[in-house]
Scaffold this active site. Structure first.
Site, mmCIF file in Angstrom:
data_model
loop_
_atom_site.group_PDB
_atom_site.id
_atom_site.type_symbol
_atom_site.label_atom_id
_atom_site.label_comp_id
_atom_site.label_asym_id
_atom_site.label_seq_id
_atom_site.Cartn_x
_atom_site.Cartn_y
_atom_site.Cartn_z
ATOM 1 N N LYS A 64 -43.787 -4.712 -15.526
ATOM 2 C CA LYS A 64 -45.065 -3.990 -15.612
ATOM 3 C C LYS A 64 -44.877 -2.537 -15.194
ATOM 4 O O LYS A 64 -43.931 -2.190 -14.488
ATOM 5 C CB LYS A 64 -46.145 -4.640 -14.746
ATOM 6 C CG LYS A 64 -45.834 -4.742 -13.237
ATOM 7 C CD LYS A 64 -46.148 -3.518 -12.411
ATOM 8 C CE LYS A 64 -45.704 -3.674 -10.955
ATOM 9 N NZ LYS A 64 -45.632 -2.470 -10.178
ATOM 10 N N MET A 93 -41.086 -2.545 -10.742
ATOM 11 C CA MET A 93 -41.507 -3.016 -12.060
ATOM 12 C C MET A 93 -41.837 -4.502 -12.047
ATOM 13 O O MET A 93 -41.918 -5.143 -13.093
ATOM 14 C CB MET A 93 -40.410 -2.727 -13.089
ATOM 15 C CG MET A 93 -40.164 -1.230 -13.230
ATOM 16 S SD MET A 93 -38.960 -0.864 -14.502
ATOM 17 C CE MET A 93 -39.875 -1.377 -15.976
ATOM 18 N N ALA A 94 -42.032 -5.060 -10.851
ATOM 19 C CA ALA A 94 -42.464 -6.453 -10.680
ATOM 20 C C ALA A 94 -41.447 -7.471 -11.185
ATOM 21 O O ALA A 94 -41.816 -8.535 -11.662
ATOM 22 C CB ALA A 94 -43.839 -6.698 -11.335
ATOM 23 N N GLY A 95 -40.163 -7.153 -11.047
ATOM 24 C CA GLY A 95 -39.124 -8.097 -11.466
ATOM 25 C C GLY A 95 -39.174 -9.388 -10.668
ATOM 26 O O GLY A 95 -39.115 -10.483 -11.241
ATOM 27 N N ASP A 126 -48.590 -8.959 -6.972
ATOM 28 C CA ASP A 126 -48.376 -8.655 -8.390
ATOM 29 C C ASP A 126 -48.093 -9.894 -9.234
ATOM 30 O O ASP A 126 -47.994 -9.799 -10.458
ATOM 31 C CB ASP A 126 -47.174 -7.705 -8.552
ATOM 32 C CG ASP A 126 -47.453 -6.296 -8.048
ATOM 33 O OD1 ASP A 126 -48.625 -5.981 -7.763
ATOM 34 O OD2 ASP A 126 -46.486 -5.516 -7.942
ATOM 35 N N VAL A 159 -33.919 -4.646 -10.305
ATOM 36 C CA VAL A 159 -34.198 -5.290 -9.007
ATOM 37 C C VAL A 159 -34.758 -4.243 -8.041
ATOM 38 O O VAL A 159 -34.228 -3.131 -7.961
ATOM 39 C CB VAL A 159 -32.901 -5.915 -8.444
ATOM 40 C CG1 VAL A 159 -33.114 -6.483 -7.049
ATOM 41 C CG2 VAL A 159 -32.391 -7.003 -9.386
ATOM 42 N N ALA A 160 -35.841 -4.602 -7.317
ATOM 43 C CA ALA A 160 -36.494 -3.679 -6.363
ATOM 44 C C ALA A 160 -36.777 -2.336 -7.010
ATOM 45 O O ALA A 160 -36.570 -1.282 -6.417
ATOM 46 C CB ALA A 160 -35.650 -3.503 -5.094
ATOM 47 N N GLY A 161 -37.266 -2.376 -8.256
ATOM 48 C CA GLY A 161 -37.463 -1.143 -9.018
ATOM 49 C C GLY A 161 -38.907 -0.706 -9.152
ATOM 50 O O GLY A 161 -39.194 0.291 -9.796
#
Ligand code: C5P
Length: 296
Positions: free
Chosen positions: A13, A103-105, A140, A99-101
């Site tokens: 996202k 972007m809701a991974g 999220d 990862v930990a970006g």
């Protein structure tokens, strides 16, 4: 248990608006969070196993915990507990979302694991039950389940779907090192306290919602906003350079994605997106809106 294995994919996202209110007594912040799901996905495959096992492959997986702290594992445990069964499952995560970006991974993995385990164990949980488990897992996660576009209020978990009148083309620029979401919220509070500014009630911007409805990229570019951006740039000043490079490469607008450190560059159309992605290292084109968690 009948199925041999079940695979579910869930989208990343971008927050096209992230209005952050005051910190609440429970430590979370009140939000007006306008989510847009984008076509960059993780996949989770659930298969029968003796006990709970997590494995991962794909992009930047060094940062993915392979124990019960993984949000996908926690999703399986919560669902199993609710139905009085053992969480005997192997969850294999194929990561394409940074990862930990910001972007809701991790949230995508949780939503995908939940849907996959529900199918594997034939628990037949209702949509409402799945959404309630998602909200327990993280602010999220409900959005990762529903996808599309939505306004999230409360801590971001109370969703209202939003109409989107077209496709938006984004270029995401990833960082080698992730940022901690709690650290970014803390920095936001610190900067606000330092500036002595009063914190307004977070509300969705009607012009931004109209831009989404109209599928109007230029108007969306004009109205994008992220209250966590100043905090993310304060902790990671080079993100300011990334945003400037995005605009110099032809983006209509550039914004930090959620709590960062991924940056989202909004392109006028696909061709512009391809040009920008070609000009910027560590970047990926992705189109929104994308569907929420689905069986593949
Ligand atoms: O809900 P989630 O586990 O994703 O939140 C991670 C952290 O981000 C929280 O512990 C909190 O520090 C921060 N957060 C917040 N307000 C929100 C959502 C998250 O302060 N609405």
């Amino acid at each position: 248990m009948t199925a041999a294995s079940v695979t579910v994919r869930a989208p990343a996202k971008v927050n096209v608006q992230l209005a952050v209110g005051d910190v609440r007594p429970d430590g979370f912040h009140d939000l007006a969070n306008v989510f847009l799901a984008v076509g960059l996905h993780d996949e989770v495959t659930a298969s029968p196993a003796d006990g709970l096992r997590i494995t991962a492959e794909g992009r930047d997986i060094e940062g993915v915990p392979l124990d019960e702290t993984n949000l996908a594992a926690r999703a399986a445990i919560l669902l199993a507990k609710r139905y009085g069964i053992e969480p005997d499952v192997r969850l294999h995560i194929v990561k394409d979302i940074p990862v930990a970006g910001g972007m809701a991974g991790g949230s995508a993995d949780a939503a995908a694991a939940l849907v996959a385990c529900d199918a594997l164990w034939e628990t037949g949980a209702s949509r409402e039950e799945l959404l309630a488990i998602c909200a327990e897992l993280g602010s999220d996660v409900p959005f990762s389940l529903v996808g599309g576009a939505a306004l999230g209020v409360g801590r971001g978990e109370q969703l209202t779907p939003l109409e989107v009148g077209g496709s938006f083309h984004w270029v995401f620029v990833t960082s080698e090192v992730g940022l901690s979401t709690p650290a970014v919220y803390r920095e936001c509070d610190r900067l606000r306290a330092e500036g002595g500014t009063s914190v307004p009630e977070p509300v969705a911007d009607p012009a931004l919602l109209a831009a989404l409805r109209a599928g109007d990229a230029r108007e969306l570019a004009r109205t994008l906003s992220n209250d966590l951006q100043g905090a993310a740039v304060s902790l990671r000043p080079e993100l300011g350079d990334t945003l400037a490079a995005g605009v110099a490469a032809g983006a209509l607008a550039a914004i930090v994605s959620g709590s960062g450190p991924s940056c989202a560059l909004l392109a006028a159309d696909r061709a512009a997106g391809e040009r920008i992605a070609g000009a910027i290292p560590r970047s990926h084109l992705a189109v929104g809106p994308a569907r929420g968690a689905v069986l593949v």
